[in-house]
Write an enzyme that holds these catalytic residues in place. Structure first.
Site, PDB file in Angstrom:
ATOM      1  N   LYS A   1       0.860  -1.170   0.042  1.00 56.61           N
ATOM      2  CA  LYS A   1       0.086  -0.150   0.034  1.00 56.61           C
ATOM      3  C   LYS A   1       0.939   1.312   0.057  1.00 56.61           C
ATOM      4  O   LYS A   1       1.391   1.521   1.152  1.00 56.61           O
ATOM      5  CB  LYS A   1      -1.055   0.110   1.114  1.00 56.61           C
ATOM      6  CG  LYS A   1      -2.089   1.149   1.024  1.00 56.61           C
ATOM      7  CD  LYS A   1      -2.415   1.804   2.313  1.00 56.61           C
ATOM      8  CE  LYS A   1      -1.622   3.022   2.837  1.00 56.61           C
ATOM      9  NZ  LYS A   1      -1.953   3.915   1.994  1.00 56.61           N
TER      10      LYS A   1
ATOM     11  N   GLY B   1       7.594   5.057   7.900  1.00 51.95           N
ATOM     12  CA  GLY B   1       6.776   6.092   7.672  1.00 51.95           C
ATOM     13  C   GLY B   1       6.883   6.719   8.967  1.00 51.95           C
ATOM     14  O   GLY B   1       7.899   6.745  10.018  1.00 51.95           O
ATOM     15  N   SER B   2       5.505   7.478   9.514  1.00 50.55           N
ATOM     16  CA  SER B   2       5.856   8.152  10.866  1.00 50.55           C
ATOM     17  C   SER B   2       5.479   7.252  12.118  1.00 50.55           C
ATOM     18  O   SER B   2       4.838   6.169  12.124  1.00 50.55           O
ATOM     19  CB  SER B   2       4.652   9.372  10.937  1.00 50.55           C
ATOM     20  OG  SER B   2       3.333   8.657  11.062  1.00 50.55           O
TER      21      SER B   2
ATOM     22  N   GLY C   1       2.873   3.876  12.919  1.00 48.79           N
ATOM     23  CA  GLY C   1       3.741   2.965  13.437  1.00 48.79           C
ATOM     24  C   GLY C   1       2.932   2.188  14.752  1.00 48.79           C
ATOM     25  O   GLY C   1       2.847   1.169  14.945  1.00 48.79           O
TER      26      GLY C   1
ATOM     27  N   GLU D   1      10.160   1.128  10.532  1.00 45.68           N
ATOM     28  CA  GLU D   1      11.199   1.895  10.068  1.00 45.68           C
ATOM     29  C   GLU D   1      10.708   3.337  10.142  1.00 45.68           C
ATOM     30  O   GLU D   1       9.881   3.765   9.212  1.00 45.68           O
ATOM     31  CB  GLU D   1      11.760   1.534   8.814  1.00 45.68           C
ATOM     32  CG  GLU D   1      13.329   2.277   8.462  1.00 45.68           C
ATOM     33  CD  GLU D   1      13.380   3.443   8.030  1.00 45.68           C
ATOM     34  OE1 GLU D   1      12.944   4.617   8.632  1.00 45.68           O
ATOM     35  OE2 GLU D   1      13.850   3.420   6.792  1.00 45.68           O
TER      36      GLU D   1
ATOM     37  N   CYS E   1      14.105   9.547   5.401  1.00 44.71           N
ATOM     38  CA  CYS E   1      14.100   9.059   6.702  1.00 44.71           C
ATOM     39  C   CYS E   1      15.398   9.208   7.350  1.00 44.71           C
ATOM     40  O   CYS E   1      15.552   9.807   8.526  1.00 44.71           O
ATOM     41  CB  CYS E   1      13.519   7.772   6.794  1.00 44.71           C
ATOM     42  SG  CYS E   1      14.445   6.747   5.906  1.00 44.71           S
TER      43      CYS E   1
ATOM     44  N   GLU F   1      10.799  15.968  13.671  1.00 47.26           N
ATOM     45  CA  GLU F   1      11.384  15.499  12.041  1.00 47.26           C
ATOM     46  C   GLU F   1      10.706  16.556  11.312  1.00 47.26           C
ATOM     47  O   GLU F   1       9.530  16.587  11.328  1.00 47.26           O
ATOM     48  CB  GLU F   1      10.962  14.149  11.867  1.00 47.26           C
ATOM     49  CG  GLU F   1      11.393  13.678  10.523  1.00 47.26           C
ATOM     50  CD  GLU F   1      11.124  12.043  10.150  1.00 47.26           C
ATOM     51  OE1 GLU F   1      12.117  11.762   9.588  1.00 47.26           O
ATOM     52  OE2 GLU F   1      10.068  11.845  10.524  1.00 47.26           O
TER      53      GLU F   1
END
Length: 295
Positions: free
Chosen positions: A12, A65-66, A70, A88, A123, A222
């Site tokens: 996805k 992703g964020s 997660g 990750e 990232c 971030e």
């Protein structure tokens, strides 16, 4: 890796960046991969992503992703079949430059690309420059010079060094970090503005912010944009303290000609990967993973 190990996968993509992965699915079909082995399902994370993550037929979740998403995926695993989850997540990676770096000009050039490549939407971007006090001004000037030489524009133009920001929402967030940095007393040493182009789209100047302290927002959170936060340090212990002053621990860089110092830095920095006298290149034969809230 999942396909090479004999698995079928459902992928996805992010809802704002789906075309490349849909094309990859077409290529897999063209090259003869059996139907149903490589699958792409688009949609919103709150709908499509949740359906995949809570499915009793999915054995493993792998997510980049964020941190917020997660955490939700871990909850979905608990609510379903306790599927394994490999995360990750975000990063606020420190790039530490000592005065005894073997080539400060090269360090500045590589460090500039370490944060501004792909408009900072990486990232592992070296978004925190932690530079020894004795070389601070000269090194920031060198990085600014290299950043100014980068061409910002259409990412499909091969002469472009720095492409577009993902969305209008992301650009607004990037600019919000700049505004907050000014309000917190930081100095905008370079950039900080949107670039308007005839073709439209969302572009931002490579931005360098100095006088940043660990408690400032641009040092803690971030950005996921072309925004560099610069902090001074004096001693090895000071550098390690600053490097570890965030909730993240994905990536780090150390520039020094002292091998013993390099080993002390590697041992002291809490990070999944620490590069020495380079920044950004990864070995595809080893895992890319983090510690703390980087996954």
């Amino acid at each position: 890796p999942a396909l090479a190990a004999g698995n079928s996968i459902v992928l996805k993509p992010a809802e704002t960046a789906s075309l490349s992965l849909l094309r990859l699915a077409e290529i897999c079909a063209e090259c003869g991969l059996p139907d149903g082995v490589f699958n792409v399902v688009t949609g919103q994370g709150s709908v499509t992503g949740e359906a995949i993550a809570t499915s009793m037929d999915v054995d493993v979740l792998v997510f980049t992703g964020s941190g917020g998403v997660g955490r939700r995926l871990l909850e979905y695993s608990a609510r379903s079949n306790l599927k394994r989850v490999y995360l990750e997540l975000g990063g606020k990676s420190p790039n530490i430059v000592f005065a005894d770096s073997p080539d400060l000009e090269q360090a500045a050039k590589v460090s500039a690309m370490g944060i501004f490549r792909n408009s900072g939407q990486v990232c592992v971007a070296g978004s925190r420059l932690i530079v020894q006090d004795s070389i601070h001004d000269d090194f920031v000037a060198a990085m600014a010079r290299h950043a100014q030489a980068l061409t910002v524009g259409d990412p499909l133009d091969l002469s472009t060094h720095v492409g577009a920001i993902n969305s209008e929402t992301q650009l607004a967030g990037n600019l919000g970090f700049v505004s907050d940095a000014i309000n917190e007393g930081n100095t905008i040493a370079l950039g900080g503005n949107r670039i308007h182009t005839e073709t439209g789209g969302y572009y931002m100047e490579p931005t360098i912010i100095t006088d940043v302290q660990p408690h400032h927002r641009v040092s803690r959170e971030e950005v996921f944009g072309p925004v560099l936060a610069v902090t001074r340090f004096t001693s090895d212990e000071d550098a390690i303290r600053l490097a570890n002053s965030t909730d993240y621990g994905l990536f780090a860089g150390v520039w020094t000609s002292n091998l013993s110092r390099a080993h002390r830095m590697i041992a002291g920095i809490r990070s999944g990967i620490v590069h020495v006298n380079t920044y950004g290149g990864s070995d595809m034969t080893v895992p890319l993973g983090g510690v703390k809230q980087s996954g």
